[in-house]
Enzyme design. Sequence first.
Site, PDB file in Angstrom:
ATOM      1  CG  ASP A   1      -1.929   1.080   1.215  1.00 39.71           C
ATOM      2  OD1 ASP A   1      -2.839   0.994   0.380  1.00 39.71           O
ATOM      3  OD2 ASP A   1      -1.818   2.022   2.023  1.00 39.71           O
TER       4      ASP A   1
ATOM      5  CG  ASN B   1      -4.053  11.159  -7.294  1.00 42.97           C
ATOM      6  OD1 ASN B   1      -3.330  11.371  -8.256  1.00 42.97           O
ATOM      7  ND2 ASN B   1      -4.645  10.006  -7.105  1.00 42.97           N
TER       8      ASN B   1
ATOM      9  CG  ASP C   1      -2.521   8.881 -13.924  1.00 46.39           C
ATOM     10  OD1 ASP C   1      -3.080   8.430 -12.901  1.00 46.39           O
ATOM     11  OD2 ASP C   1      -3.146   9.293 -14.915  1.00 46.39           O
TER      12      ASP C   1
ATOM     13  CG  ASP D   1      -3.056   3.888  -2.671  1.00 45.49           C
ATOM     14  OD1 ASP D   1      -3.962   3.046  -2.539  1.00 45.49           O
ATOM     15  OD2 ASP D   1      -2.763   4.701  -1.771  1.00 45.49           O
TER      16      ASP D   1
END
Length: 166
Positions: free
Chosen positions: A42, A50, A59, A85
């Site tokens: 994770d 973001n 991205d 993610d």
Amino acid sequence: LWRELAQKDSLTKIYNSAACREKAEEFLQNNTAAQVALIIIDIDNFKHVNDTLGHAMGDEVIHEISQRILTLFRSEDIAGRVGGDEFVVFMKHTTREIAEKKAEMLCEHLRMKVKGENQIVHISATIGISLAPLHGIDFTSLYQHGDEALYQVKKRGKNNYGFYGE
């Protein structure tokens, strides 16, 4: 070609969630005595990338992370992106010691600074690991146990790894 494209995550070009599960299940059914490790990764603080630096930068970060993950594993291991993610690596024919070494390497290789115009976001990885046959002999059990290990690590703080039940 179409089948291969359907198995790949469009952004990272590594396996998607369904393909990971399918390939891991197939291996587990045909190699019932094999020792495997399921590593769930994770990405810490990714939402912050973001939110503050934009989705295009997000991205780029996801793509970079997938490439870094791939460099640490053998071609026969199954690496995939299973969520925004979240990544998994299904290591075939391995030991607890090797899985632990890989988790240490992942923590080191996935730590990075993402620079925006006037901000730096520090990202890292939190990792949960389950082992077959010790923690389960099917993908669902391994995933649930790896996820539980991940949750326990997050409670202690990010940028670390842990095994299920420890």
